[in-house]
Design a protein around this motif. Structure first.
Motif, PDB file in Angstrom:
ATOM      1  N   GLU A  65     -26.151  29.720 -59.732  1.00  0.00           N
ATOM      2  CA  GLU A  65     -26.128  28.333 -59.300  1.00  0.00           C
ATOM      3  C   GLU A  65     -25.113  28.101 -58.196  1.00  0.00           C
ATOM      4  OE1 GLU A  65     -25.726  25.644 -62.553  1.00  0.00           O
ATOM      5  OE2 GLU A  65     -27.699  26.129 -63.390  1.00  0.00           O
ATOM      6  N   GLU A  66     -23.971  28.761 -58.279  1.00  0.00           N
ATOM      7  CA  GLU A  66     -22.958  28.595 -57.239  1.00  0.00           C
ATOM      8  C   GLU A  66     -23.512  29.031 -55.882  1.00  0.00           C
ATOM      9  OE1 GLU A  66     -18.401  30.033 -56.083  1.00  0.00           O
ATOM     10  OE2 GLU A  66     -19.520  31.035 -57.690  1.00  0.00           O
ATOM     11  N   GLY A  67     -24.171  30.170 -55.843  1.00  0.00           N
ATOM     12  CA  GLY A  67     -24.730  30.662 -54.586  1.00  0.00           C
ATOM     13  C   GLY A  67     -25.874  29.818 -54.079  1.00  0.00           C
ATOM     14  N   ILE A  68     -26.712  29.349 -54.981  1.00  0.00           N
ATOM     15  CA  ILE A  68     -27.830  28.499 -54.578  1.00  0.00           C
ATOM     16  C   ILE A  68     -27.318  27.221 -53.934  1.00  0.00           C
ATOM     17  CG2 ILE A  68     -29.684  27.046 -55.489  1.00  0.00           C
ATOM     18  CD1 ILE A  68     -30.159  29.303 -57.582  1.00  0.00           C
ATOM     19  N   ARG A  69     -26.363  26.572 -54.607  1.00  0.00           N
ATOM     20  CA  ARG A  69     -25.817  25.335 -54.052  1.00  0.00           C
ATOM     21  C   ARG A  69     -25.104  25.597 -52.727  1.00  0.00           C
ATOM     22  NH1 ARG A  69     -23.043  23.553 -58.164  1.00  0.00           N
ATOM     23  NH2 ARG A  69     -24.453  21.883 -58.810  1.00  0.00           N
ATOM     24  N   ARG A  70     -24.305  26.671 -52.688  1.00  0.00           N
ATOM     25  CA  ARG A  70     -23.580  26.996 -51.454  1.00  0.00           C
ATOM     26  C   ARG A  70     -24.555  27.203 -50.303  1.00  0.00           C
ATOM     27  NH1 ARG A  70     -21.505  32.086 -49.609  1.00  0.00           N
ATOM     28  NH2 ARG A  70     -23.513  32.838 -50.357  1.00  0.00           N
ATOM     29  N   ASP A  71     -25.623  27.987 -50.517  1.00  0.00           N
ATOM     30  CA  ASP A  71     -26.591  28.245 -49.451  1.00  0.00           C
ATOM     31  C   ASP A  71     -27.236  26.961 -48.957  1.00  0.00           C
ATOM     32  OD1 ASP A  71     -26.082  30.931 -49.584  1.00  0.00           O
ATOM     33  OD2 ASP A  71     -28.077  31.514 -50.299  1.00  0.00           O
ATOM     34  N   LEU A  72     -27.782  26.187 -49.867  1.00  0.00           N
ATOM     35  CA  LEU A  72     -28.532  25.000 -49.460  1.00  0.00           C
ATOM     36  C   LEU A  72     -27.637  23.968 -48.788  1.00  0.00           C
ATOM     37  CD1 LEU A  72     -30.925  24.602 -52.524  1.00  0.00           C
ATOM     38  CD2 LEU A  72     -31.451  25.572 -50.277  1.00  0.00           C
ATOM     39  N   GLU A  73     -26.427  23.788 -49.294  1.00  0.00           N
ATOM     40  CA  GLU A  73     -25.513  22.855 -48.642  1.00  0.00           C
ATOM     41  C   GLU A  73     -25.105  23.363 -47.271  1.00  0.00           C
ATOM     42  OE1 GLU A  73     -23.407  20.680 -52.520  1.00  0.00           O
ATOM     43  OE2 GLU A  73     -22.326  22.243 -51.418  1.00  0.00           O
ATOM     44  N   ALA A  74     -24.908  24.670 -47.143  1.00  0.00           N
ATOM     45  CA  ALA A  74     -24.545  25.237 -45.842  1.00  0.00           C
ATOM     46  C   ALA A  74     -25.690  25.109 -44.851  1.00  0.00           C
ATOM     47  CB  ALA A  74     -24.150  26.702 -46.008  1.00  0.00           C
ATOM     48  N   PHE A  75     -26.913  25.360 -45.298  1.00  0.00           N
ATOM     49  CA  PHE A  75     -28.068  25.193 -44.422  1.00  0.00           C
ATOM     50  C   PHE A  75     -28.141  23.753 -43.905  1.00  0.00           C
ATOM     51  CE2 PHE A  75     -30.490  28.636 -47.024  1.00  0.00           C
ATOM     52  CZ  PHE A  75     -29.764  29.624 -46.410  1.00  0.00           C
ATOM     53  N   LYS A  76     -27.983  22.820 -44.832  1.00  0.00           N
ATOM     54  CA  LYS A  76     -28.071  21.413 -44.465  1.00  0.00           C
ATOM     55  C   LYS A  76     -26.971  21.041 -43.475  1.00  0.00           C
ATOM     56  CE  LYS A  76     -29.660  17.160 -45.099  1.00  0.00           C
ATOM     57  NZ  LYS A  76     -31.065  16.773 -44.885  1.00  0.00           N
ATOM     58  N   ALA A  77     -25.761  21.471 -43.757  1.00  0.00           N
ATOM     59  CA  ALA A  77     -24.618  21.094 -42.921  1.00  0.00           C
ATOM     60  C   ALA A  77     -24.743  21.630 -41.505  1.00  0.00           C
ATOM     61  CB  ALA A  77     -23.319  21.592 -43.553  1.00  0.00           C
ATOM     62  N   LYS A  78     -25.329  22.801 -41.341  1.00  0.00           N
ATOM     63  CA  LYS A  78     -25.421  23.400 -40.016  1.00  0.00           C
ATOM     64  C   LYS A  78     -26.661  22.970 -39.249  1.00  0.00           C
ATOM     65  CE  LYS A  78     -21.601  25.756 -39.901  1.00  0.00           C
ATOM     66  NZ  LYS A  78     -20.890  25.012 -40.954  1.00  0.00           N
ATOM     67  N   GLY A  79     -27.580  22.260 -39.918  1.00  0.00           N
ATOM     68  CA  GLY A  79     -28.721  21.728 -39.179  1.00  0.00           C
ATOM     69  C   GLY A  79     -30.042  22.395 -39.463  1.00  0.00           C
ATOM     70  N   MET A  80     -30.169  23.073 -40.594  1.00  0.00           N
ATOM     71  CA  MET A  80     -31.458  23.639 -40.989  1.00  0.00           C
ATOM     72  C   MET A  80     -32.188  22.646 -41.882  1.00  0.00           C
ATOM     73  SD  MET A  80     -30.301  27.585 -41.709  1.00  0.00           S
ATOM     74  CE  MET A  80     -31.953  28.170 -42.004  1.00  0.00           C
ATOM     75  N   GLY A  81     -33.511  22.732 -41.889  1.00  0.00           N
ATOM     76  CA  GLY A  81     -34.290  21.747 -42.615  1.00  0.00           C
ATOM     77  C   GLY A  81     -35.160  22.286 -43.719  1.00  0.00           C
ATOM     78  N   GLY A  82     -35.266  23.607 -43.870  1.00  0.00           N
ATOM     79  CA  GLY A  82     -36.175  24.122 -44.884  1.00  0.00           C
ATOM     80  C   GLY A  82     -35.920  25.569 -45.204  1.00  0.00           C
ATOM     81  N   VAL A  83     -36.490  26.000 -46.328  1.00  0.00           N
ATOM     82  CA  VAL A  83     -36.436  27.402 -46.731  1.00  0.00           C
ATOM     83  C   VAL A  83     -37.820  27.831 -47.187  1.00  0.00           C
ATOM     84  CG1 VAL A  83     -34.006  27.347 -47.396  1.00  0.00           C
ATOM     85  CG2 VAL A  83     -35.759  26.867 -49.122  1.00  0.00           C
ATOM     86  N   LEU A  84     -38.120  29.091 -46.984  1.00  0.00           N
ATOM     87  CA  LEU A  84     -39.305  29.726 -47.545  1.00  0.00           C
ATOM     88  C   LEU A  84     -38.818  30.725 -48.580  1.00  0.00           C
ATOM     89  CD1 LEU A  84     -42.238  30.555 -47.814  1.00  0.00           C
ATOM     90  CD2 LEU A  84     -42.000  31.924 -45.729  1.00  0.00           C
ATOM     91  N   LEU A  85     -39.000  30.401 -49.851  1.00  0.00           N
ATOM     92  CA  LEU A  85     -38.489  31.211 -50.949  1.00  0.00           C
ATOM     93  C   LEU A  85     -39.407  32.400 -51.185  1.00  0.00           C
ATOM     94  CD1 LEU A  85     -36.648  31.750 -53.382  1.00  0.00           C
ATOM     95  CD2 LEU A  85     -38.006  30.089 -54.683  1.00  0.00           C
ATOM     96  N   VAL A  86     -38.812  33.599 -51.140  1.00  0.00           N
ATOM     97  CA  VAL A  86     -39.547  34.830 -51.406  1.00  0.00           C
ATOM     98  C   VAL A  86     -38.836  35.569 -52.527  1.00  0.00           C
ATOM     99  CG1 VAL A  86     -40.529  36.936 -50.451  1.00  0.00           C
ATOM    100  CG2 VAL A  86     -40.151  34.956 -48.956  1.00  0.00           C
TER     101      VAL A  86
END
Length: 1002
Positions: A65-86
């Motif tokens: 959970e720590e890594g999931i939250r860190r990734d998604l918040e970092a993506f959002k903060a830097k200007g990314m809008g989506g992920v494709l989960l594989v």
């Protein structure tokens, strides 16, 4: 459109230096801009829908959970809008990763729900790959639902006699003796037939009379490709796939063709055990038994709990099973937290070359309208009817297989997604492994809401000499200097009315060698090919407790919060979003529409300059489906329901064409279209044969009836031209090139979008050198504007109107790009273009900042807290081992005096060489992040006479620290990863290398 050799894109155009005034974050400091019009306002601050997304790999479920939250918040903060989960296993490229939560376990489901909940909270779009690994399949796919190969056996019988016996089974791999490329083929290619779920399709007898009835010589050499049994690398170029299948089989005087009246269908006389009971007529007969086996192909790098056979790509059942066993889990678990996947996805086709399906004869009747059974011996090289008829049957067979894939896989996949309120994304046209999989690339992509392709980074893509159009795909990851499939994806998006043309971006086997500045030239090339939605490949999901740089995928540019330069990544994402926003606006501008014919496989070649069209014009490619169902004529132009339009239709170089297509071309001509092509002589298939050929000849005679003339043949309101110079015809019709540059040494790529309120050109310098050129745009009566996607600013350039076009003299730095926008209504109050864009007197160096710099490193990563560099130097050559192997951020500080009068022209701090990204302050004023050429910032507002203080933060890449750690015992290493470097690997140049200078432009 046929392409065999270099005729390639050096679409000359704009050139110009550009002042990179970089903002720190995507939306900081934007309020100062005039954003009164919506087009520019959405450019400066793009909507979240314009943001880039990334592949988000969960390897072996090693997430928390720590890594999931860190990734998604970092993506959002830097200007990314989506992920494709594989969800995938490890192992590609030897990159091993420990086991985490097993896919579909309760532990995994809880992590998945947490990710979907966090993504919803952050408004991040989530797409999901509908398989573990790729392409599509799993343990729920039974042999009867797996991919298939056809097989044939023969036995000779003499009549008259009463025959009762068991027909011989085909060999387990008869006809597949040259298989070399499908994934994992060695594990299944030689399995005994008893383990391959063999099933019969049909049995026919043909009167052979002991003669040789098969093709020989050069025609026989094409049999493997025409019968859909040829293997090919995914490196193969499009023409290497399409040329063999469209090379005709002419009839020869010595052919011993078998009349179709000498074919007897015995399928109903053989039982399930292979026992045939038949009263054999007089003569010599060859009994041909046609059946099929599963290929045995399995998923690649799938987790063991979700591994299994790949689906049958030509039957709906496979994707239905995938939805039932996996798709519903994703949907139902997300619903528990009030979320839903935005789309399901399947990857580029990497499943060999399946060529059969259980219901193939039924599908053949559905699509082609006749029974294929009498023609099945052609698959083993027998000449049925004659060589031409046999050839046309094989074209019908391949088209049927391609139609099944488009409709029963991609089309049905879309239907199932839509039933659940989701979209579908497919890399539906390759590059494929095997490259010969029988597809209609445009038709497949047309079934997708988000048609997608991919582009790679070459092993040494930062060296321009490795990207020239004479380099092999293995060296350049390009075909003739362009991406392999992105033009096909863009054409599909345009002709099927999709606003988005997507691409898996930056795939490579380079580990931590790339950064925003090295990615831009590949990105801009894809933009000019028509891509306007990138999905960065890749961001590996990691747990913070696993250290830095952490576990990584064995392929794909590493692009996640663990990279050294992530802190400075936001401006790159701003550039992507601004560019994508404009490149989605309005419609693509193309003068020519090439009809690609009705062959299968049917692929669109990489973007190039067709020899008869030349530079300055752009084009799309369409297939038979779009030509028949979506194209009409209005005001002399070819138009599509979604607004796309073209000035001219060009036919393929072929003597064959379906009757329906020729009738549609006649209708388009009568309505006012311009068409170029030679008259067809026959239909391309056997539907309604031989009446179809008579219809072709009658229509062709009525159209191509006059002598060839430069003004073409009038047909109704339109004109028909024989093959010749497309360019000459367009210019005769007063359609000048859309874009040209007078500097023939420049290589300036372009793409043009049009809206009701503006003409939008994107241009990029494809060379690793600065260029200057006069640029000509097919636009008049409008004031041009320069829009910079790096800084989010715009200016008014100097320009002239000449001979119906606008000329702008501009400079572009290394790999620099710019939007040139022609708004319908002139914008008031814009500043003139800065001097670097339109240099009158060139660059003038005012002062070089020589001497010592104080540099601070992070001791936690091995560098000294503070050290003095007597002059600027490369960290990798420094005698201090901590600096030599340092990876991360260092801060440069220097005081200098400026004693001259402050210039009236804008003043810039030019940074020289930076390895690899930096942020600049002068006198405590933040001038933002600099990540691409030109490596400079305007400092007019901050420079003082007398003493000045400059501070520059520089971040390099991971390899130097990883190389240093390789020489240390494990317990002394600062890094932790599954992708090791060697202690003697070469170090990368790092730091601020300079020279740093104050410059102005006259």
């Amino acid at each position: 459109m046929h392409l065999k050799r270099r005729s390639f894109l050096k679409i000359s155009g704009l050139a110009g230096f550009h002042s990179v005034l970089v903002q720190q974050l995507p939306v900081r400091a934007l309020a100062a801009f005039d954003t009164s019009d919506s087009l520019f306002r959405n450019f400066v601050t793009p909507p979240e829908t314009a943001r880039s997304s990334c592949y988000w790999w969960w390897f072996n479920g090693l997430v928390d959970e720590e890594g999931i939250r860190r990734d998604l918040e970092a993506f959002k903060a830097k200007g990314m809008g989506g992920v494709l989960l594989v969800n995938s296993a490890d192992g590609l490229g030897g990159a091993r990763i420990p086991q985490g939560a097993k896919l579909l376990s309760e532990e995994w489901k809880a992590l998945y729900r947490f990710a979907m909940k966090e993504a919803k909270r952050l408004n991040i779009e989530v797409g999901i790959n509908l398989s573990s690994g790729w392409c599509m399949g799993g343990p729920w796919i039974k042999p009867e639902n797996a991919g298939r190969w056809y097989l044939q056996s023969t036995v000779e019988l003499k009549g008259p006699q009463s025959f009762a016996g068991v027909l011989p089974l085909p060999g387990n791999r008869v006809g597949y003796d040259k298989v070399f490329n499908p994934p994992g083929y060695k594990e299944y290619i030689d399995l005994p037939l008893a383990q391959l779920d063999y099933r019969d399709t049909a049995v026919v007898a043909i009167r052979t009379s002991g003669k040789e009835h098969k093709l020989t010589g050069s025609r026989a050499a094409l049999l493997e490709a025409k019968t859909n049994r040829k293997d090919a690398s995914n490196f193969a170029k499009s023409f290497e796939i399409t040329d063999p299948v469209q090379t005709p089989w002419p009839n020869a005087a010595g052919d011993a063709a078998i009349p179709l009246t000498d074919v007897i269908d015995l399928s109903g006389k053989m039982d399930a055990t292979g026992q045939l009971r038949w009263e054999v007529p007089p003569g010599t007969w060859t009994v041909v038994r046609t059946g099929h086996r599963m290929t045995g192909s399995k998923l690649m790098i799938a987790q063991p709990e979700a591994d299994g056979l790949s689906i049958d790509w030509f039957d709906k059942k496979g994707v239905e099973l995938q939805f039932e066993h996996l798709g519903k889990v994703f949907i139902e678990e997300a619903a528990k937290v009030g979320a839903k996947p935005a789309y399901f996805c399947d990857d580029s086709f990497e499943d060999g070359f399946p060529n059969w399906t259980e219901q193939v004869l039924e599908k053949f009747r559905q699509y082609r309208g006749y029974d294929a059974t009498p023609y099945l011996p052609v698959l083993s090289g027998y000449i049925m009817g004659n060589a031409e008829i046999s050839d046309r049957f094989l074209n019908d067979y391949r088209r049927t297989i391609a139609d099944c894939m488009a409709d029963d896989h991609y089309g049905h996949f879309a239907k199932l997604c839509h039933q659940h309120g989701m979209l579908v994304q497919n890399e539906a046209a390759g590059p494929s492994r095997s490259g010969t999989i029988c597809i209609d690339g445009l038709k497949n992509l047309g079934r997708s809401d988000l048609p997608a392709g991919e582009f790679w980074l070459a092993p040494k893509h930062e060296d321009p000499e490795n990207l020239t159009d004479d380099k092999s795909y293995g060296v350049s990851r390009l075909d003739f200097g362009q991406n392999k499939v992105t033009k096909m994806v863009a054409s599909a998006a345009h002709i099927y009315g999709r606003k988005l043309a997507s691409a898996e971006a930056f795939t490579s086997f380079r580990h931590w060698l790339d950064y925003p500045g090295s990615l831009k030239q590949a990105l801009d090339r894809a933009f000019c090919e028509g891509i306007n939605r990138i999905v960065i490949h890749t961001s590996t999901a990691t747990r913070p407790k696993d250290g830095l740089p952490g576990y990584e995928y064995g392929a794909g540019t590493h692009f996640n919060p663990n990279v050294t330069w992530w802190e400075f990544a936001a401006p790159f994402f701003s550039y992507v979003a601004r560019s994508q926003q404009l490149l989605r606006t309005g419609h693509f501008v193309a003068d020519v529409l090439f009809y690609n014919g009705d062959i299968a496989p049917n692929l669109v070649a990489q973007k190039h300059i067709p020899a008869t069209l030349g530079k300055g014009y752009d084009y799309d490619v369409c297939n038979a489906e779009v030509l028949l169902e979506r194209i009409n004529v209005r005001d002399g132009k070819l138009v599509l329901p979604d607004g796309m339009q073209y000035r001219m239709l060009v036919l393929p170089e072929s003597s064959r064409m379906p009757v329906a297509v020729l009738k549609k071309i006649k209708a388009l001509l009568e309505a006012g279209a311009l068409v170029m092509g030679a008259p067809p002589q026959t239909d391309s298939g056997l539907t309604n044969y031989p009446q179809c050929d008579a219809a072709i000849q009658q229509i062709a005679k009525s159209l191509w009836k006059d002598a060839v003339a430069s003004n073409g043949i009038p047909v109704g309101k339109g004109r028909l031209f024989y093959p010749g110079s497309i360019r000459a015809i367009l210019q005769r019709m007063h359609y000048q090139p859309d874009f040209e540059a007078t500097n023939r040494n420049a290589w300036i790529d372009f793409i043009h979008r049009t809206t009701g309120n503006a003409e939008i050109y994107f241009l990029t310098n494809r060379k690793k050198e600065a260029v200057q050129s006069d640029c000509l745009f097919r636009a008049t009566g409008r004031q041009p504007e320069l829009w910079d996607a790096v800084s989010g600013k715009r200016w008014l350039p100097l320009y002239k109107e000449e001979a119906g076009r606008i000329k702008i003299t501009l400079n572009l730095d290394v790999f620099q790009s710019v939007f040139v926008v022609f708004p319908k209504v002139k914008t008031k109050g814009l500043p003139s273009a800065p001097d670097p864009w339109q240099q009158a007197g060139g660059r003038r160096k005012l002062q070089e900042l020589t001497g010592s710099w104080k540099v601070s490193f992070d001791p936690q990563w091995g560098g000294p807290a503070t050290i003095v560099f007597e002059d600027l130097q490369d960290w990798s050559h420094h005698p201090d081992v901590g600096i030599r192997h340092y990876s991360g951020k260092a801060v440069y500080r220097k005081q200098f005096s400026f004693n001259d009068a402050l210039p009236t022209n804008p003043l810039f701090l030019e940074l020289g060489v930076v390895k690899n990204i930096c942020r600049v302050w002068l006198n405590e004023k933040d001038f933002g992040i600099v990540w691409t050429a030109p490596w400079r910032v305007e400092i007019t507002s901050a420079l003082k006479r007398g003493s000045n203080d400059v501070r520059i933060e520089v971040i390099n890449l991971w390899p130097n620290r990883l190389i240093g750690d390789a020489a240390l015992p494990v317990e002394q290493r600062r890094t932790h990863t599954n992708i090791p470097f060697k202690k003697n690997d070469p170090l990368l140049p790092s730091g601020l290398l300079g020279p740093v200078s104050l410059v102005s432009f006259a």
